[in-house]
Write a protein that holds these residues in place. Structure first.
Motif, PDB file in Angstrom:
ATOM      1  N   TYR A 178       0.842  -1.199   0.000  1.00  0.00           N
ATOM      2  CA  TYR A 178       0.000   0.000   0.000  1.00  0.00           C
ATOM      3  C   TYR A 178       0.879   1.252   0.000  1.00  0.00           C
ATOM      4  O   TYR A 178       1.942   1.286   0.627  1.00  0.00           O
ATOM      5  N   ASP A 179       0.439   2.304  -0.696  1.00  0.00           N
ATOM      6  CA  ASP A 179       1.184   3.565  -0.753  1.00  0.00           C
ATOM      7  C   ASP A 179       0.837   4.396   0.485  1.00  0.00           C
ATOM      8  O   ASP A 179      -0.060   5.234   0.462  1.00  0.00           O
ATOM      9  N   VAL A 180       1.530   4.119   1.573  1.00  0.00           N
ATOM     10  CA  VAL A 180       1.257   4.786   2.839  1.00  0.00           C
ATOM     11  C   VAL A 180       1.567   6.270   2.771  1.00  0.00           C
ATOM     12  O   VAL A 180       0.833   7.096   3.330  1.00  0.00           O
ATOM     13  N   TYR A 181       2.638   6.634   2.081  1.00  0.00           N
ATOM     14  CA  TYR A 181       3.022   8.045   2.019  1.00  0.00           C
ATOM     15  C   TYR A 181       1.940   8.883   1.339  1.00  0.00           C
ATOM     16  O   TYR A 181       1.459   9.874   1.905  1.00  0.00           O
ATOM     17  N   GLU A 182       1.542   8.515   0.148  1.00  0.00           N
ATOM     18  CA  GLU A 182       0.576   9.332  -0.595  1.00  0.00           C
ATOM     19  C   GLU A 182      -0.802   9.319   0.060  1.00  0.00           C
ATOM     20  O   GLU A 182      -1.451  10.359   0.184  1.00  0.00           O
ATOM     21  N   ASN A 183      -1.265   8.149   0.483  1.00  0.00           N
ATOM     22  CA  ASN A 183      -2.587   8.060   1.090  1.00  0.00           C
ATOM     23  C   ASN A 183      -2.614   8.681   2.486  1.00  0.00           C
ATOM     24  O   ASN A 183      -3.585   9.346   2.857  1.00  0.00           O
ATOM     25  N   GLY A 184      -1.550   8.479   3.244  1.00  0.00           N
ATOM     26  CA  GLY A 184      -1.473   9.094   4.566  1.00  0.00           C
ATOM     27  C   GLY A 184      -1.387  10.605   4.475  1.00  0.00           C
ATOM     28  O   GLY A 184      -2.043  11.327   5.233  1.00  0.00           O
ATOM     29  N   LYS A 185      -0.583  11.090   3.551  1.00  0.00           N
ATOM     30  CA  LYS A 185      -0.439  12.531   3.352  1.00  0.00           C
ATOM     31  C   LYS A 185      -1.768  13.164   2.954  1.00  0.00           C
ATOM     32  O   LYS A 185      -2.126  14.255   3.426  1.00  0.00           O
ATOM     33  N   ALA A 186      -2.541  12.498   2.105  1.00  0.00           N
ATOM     34  CA  ALA A 186      -3.829  13.031   1.650  1.00  0.00           C
ATOM     35  C   ALA A 186      -4.811  13.151   2.809  1.00  0.00           C
ATOM     36  O   ALA A 186      -5.531  14.157   2.925  1.00  0.00           O
ATOM     37  N   ILE A 187      -4.846  12.150   3.688  1.00  0.00           N
ATOM     38  CA  ILE A 187      -5.758  12.198   4.837  1.00  0.00           C
ATOM     39  C   ILE A 187      -5.304  13.251   5.834  1.00  0.00           C
ATOM     40  O   ILE A 187      -6.109  14.046   6.333  1.00  0.00           O
ATOM     41  N   ARG A 188      -4.008  13.274   6.139  1.00  0.00           N
ATOM     42  CA  ARG A 188      -3.475  14.246   7.093  1.00  0.00           C
ATOM     43  C   ARG A 188      -3.733  15.682   6.652  1.00  0.00           C
ATOM     44  O   ARG A 188      -3.901  16.590   7.472  1.00  0.00           O
ATOM     45  N   ASN A 189      -3.788  15.917   5.331  1.00  0.00           N
ATOM     46  CA  ASN A 189      -3.949  17.272   4.809  1.00  0.00           C
ATOM     47  C   ASN A 189      -5.342  17.555   4.237  1.00  0.00           C
ATOM     48  O   ASN A 189      -5.533  18.564   3.556  1.00  0.00           O
ATOM     49  N   ASN A 190      -6.316  16.673   4.511  1.00  0.00           N
ATOM     50  CA  ASN A 190      -7.648  16.958   3.982  1.00  0.00           C
ATOM     51  C   ASN A 190      -8.323  18.065   4.797  1.00  0.00           C
ATOM     52  O   ASN A 190      -7.775  18.558   5.791  1.00  0.00           O
ATOM     53  N   GLU A 199       3.289   9.956   9.924  1.00  0.00           N
ATOM     54  CA  GLU A 199       3.304  10.813  11.103  1.00  0.00           C
ATOM     55  C   GLU A 199       3.332  12.288  10.745  1.00  0.00           C
ATOM     56  O   GLU A 199       4.155  12.729   9.944  1.00  0.00           O
ATOM     57  N   ARG A 200       2.428  13.043  11.369  1.00  0.00           N
ATOM     58  CA  ARG A 200       2.490  14.492  11.259  1.00  0.00           C
ATOM     59  C   ARG A 200       3.749  14.960  11.998  1.00  0.00           C
ATOM     60  O   ARG A 200       4.226  14.304  12.934  1.00  0.00           O
ATOM     61  N   GLY A 201       4.278  16.105  11.606  1.00  0.00           N
ATOM     62  CA  GLY A 201       5.518  16.592  12.236  1.00  0.00           C
ATOM     63  C   GLY A 201       6.745  16.024  11.577  1.00  0.00           C
ATOM     64  O   GLY A 201       7.725  16.742  11.364  1.00  0.00           O
ATOM     65  N   VAL A 202       6.717  14.737  11.260  1.00  0.00           N
ATOM     66  CA  VAL A 202       7.753  14.129  10.423  1.00  0.00           C
ATOM     67  C   VAL A 202       7.352  14.294   8.953  1.00  0.00           C
ATOM     68  O   VAL A 202       8.186  14.462   8.078  1.00  0.00           O
ATOM     69  N   GLU A 203       6.032  14.255   8.711  1.00  0.00           N
ATOM     70  CA  GLU A 203       5.420  14.377   7.378  1.00  0.00           C
ATOM     71  C   GLU A 203       5.920  13.288   6.427  1.00  0.00           C
ATOM     72  O   GLU A 203       6.204  13.526   5.266  1.00  0.00           O
ATOM     73  N   GLU A 224       6.237   8.544   6.313  1.00  0.00           N
ATOM     74  CA  GLU A 224       6.065   7.282   7.021  1.00  0.00           C
ATOM     75  C   GLU A 224       7.270   7.059   7.928  1.00  0.00           C
ATOM     76  O   GLU A 224       8.412   7.322   7.554  1.00  0.00           O
ATOM     77  N   THR A 225       7.011   6.587   9.143  1.00  0.00           N
ATOM     78  CA  THR A 225       8.087   6.227  10.060  1.00  0.00           C
ATOM     79  C   THR A 225       8.086   4.713  10.268  1.00  0.00           C
ATOM     80  O   THR A 225       7.121   4.025   9.940  1.00  0.00           O
ATOM     81  N   TYR A 226       9.174   4.203  10.818  1.00  0.00           N
ATOM     82  CA  TYR A 226       9.298   2.758  11.006  1.00  0.00           C
ATOM     83  C   TYR A 226       8.423   2.239  12.143  1.00  0.00           C
ATOM     84  O   TYR A 226       8.162   1.034  12.226  1.00  0.00           O
ATOM     85  N   ALA A 227       7.981   3.150  13.012  1.00  0.00           N
ATOM     86  CA  ALA A 227       7.093   2.784  14.113  1.00  0.00           C
ATOM     87  C   ALA A 227       6.506   4.061  14.692  1.00  0.00           C
ATOM     88  O   ALA A 227       7.076   5.138  14.559  1.00  0.00           O
ATOM     89  N   CYS A 228       5.363   3.926  15.350  1.00  0.00           N
ATOM     90  CA  CYS A 228       4.755   5.042  16.079  1.00  0.00           C
ATOM     91  C   CYS A 228       4.056   4.455  17.295  1.00  0.00           C
ATOM     92  O   CYS A 228       3.094   3.689  17.157  1.00  0.00           O
ATOM     93  N   GLY A 229       4.530   4.798  18.482  1.00  0.00           N
ATOM     94  CA  GLY A 229       4.019   4.191  19.702  1.00  0.00           C
ATOM     95  C   GLY A 229       2.583   4.558  20.015  1.00  0.00           C
ATOM     96  O   GLY A 229       1.752   3.692  20.324  1.00  0.00           O
TER      97      GLY A 229
END
Length: 261
Positions: free
Chosen positions: A151-163, A189-193, A195-200
């Motif tokens: 899955y394209d986490v970067y593009e899809n995550g970025k779109a949701i974070r910025n909607n 992750e927001r702030g990193v903008e 995908e990160t390897y983990a998010c607690g």
């Protein structure tokens, strides 16, 4: 100014840690944070943390995103700063420390490389279409996805974070696939903008959301796999409130050094 720093990682989520009990590093200097976290021109990290004294707790944690801004709670960062505090001799096996979302209890293995961090209680999970939205110390969006590895986490995550709904305040976007014996999670992750390897706080949000989604009740332990390794979330759920929530996983020192800023 020369800064003595340590680098830690927790399941691939990496952080710069600074012993700031003498307050020599000014927490308003976001340009310095931005420079230090830069992966090409600095040390490189998902975020930076200051360990500081506090009159009522073992220590205080100040967390900055890699964009230089003061951040909300970071779960893997919290686990790493507990390991750092043990390394400094500030704590032994258990601690009560203060973070931006309030006090946290944590316990650390004798070897110092595994930390169980208590997160805040949760009694409110909202829906956005089929997705879940909640705050586990940081705001999170959780969506179930099939074939997540491709899955394209970067593009899809970025779109949701910025909607239009989330753009102003920002939100962390988690995608989860139920693999039967564990949950596989990837996070933008927001702030990193990125995908990160983990998010607690993200995997915590995922575990709670999926427990509600699957109508699980009682004491629950949820194994999680992320790009950077394995984590575990354990909690109690009575159908209304999530309590005794713990984020459990590795926290390891990578190196230490000095850098001029």
């Amino acid at each position: 100014m020369n800064i003595h720093f340590f680098k830690y990682q927790g399941a691939g989520n990496d952080f710069i840690l600074i012993d700031n009990r003498d307050l020599s590093f000014k927490d308003t200097d976001n340009n310095a944070v931005l420079q230090l976290c830069n992966r090409r021109f600095g040390i490189g990290a998902d975020g930076l943390m200051l360990l500081q004294n506090h009159a009522d707790y073992d220590f205080e944690m100040l967390y900055f995103n890699s964009d230089g801004n003061l951040g909300s709670m970071c779960g893997n960062g919290g686990r790493c700063i507990v390991a750092f505090a043990k390394h400094l001799g500030v704590i032994d096996q258990e601690t009560d420390f203060l973070a931006v979302d309030g006090p946290h209890y944590a316990k650390i293995s004798e070897e110092g490389n595994w930390v169980d961090l208590q997160m805040i209680d949760i009694d409110n999970i909202n829906k956005d279409g089929d997705a879940y939205v909640l705050n586990t110390g940081s705001p999170h969006y959780v969506a179930e996805i099939q074939n997540l590895k491709d899955y394209d986490v970067y593009e899809n995550g970025k779109a949701i974070r910025n909607n239009d709904t989330y753009k102003e305040q920002g939100i962390n976007v988690n995608f989860v696939e139920d693999k039967g014996d564990h949950l596989f999670v990837r996070t933008f992750e927001r702030g990193v903008e990125d995908e990160t390897y983990a998010c607690g706080t993200g995997v915590t949000a995922v575990a709670l959301s999926m427990a509600q989604h699957n109508h699980q009740i009682g004491h629950i332990e949820t194994p999680i796999k992320v790009l950077g390794g394995d984590l575990k979330i354990q909690f109690d759920y009575d159908g209304k409130q999530f309590t005794n929530v713990f984020l459990c996983g590795p926290a390891e020192q990578v190196f230490e050094g000095e850098i001029s800023i």
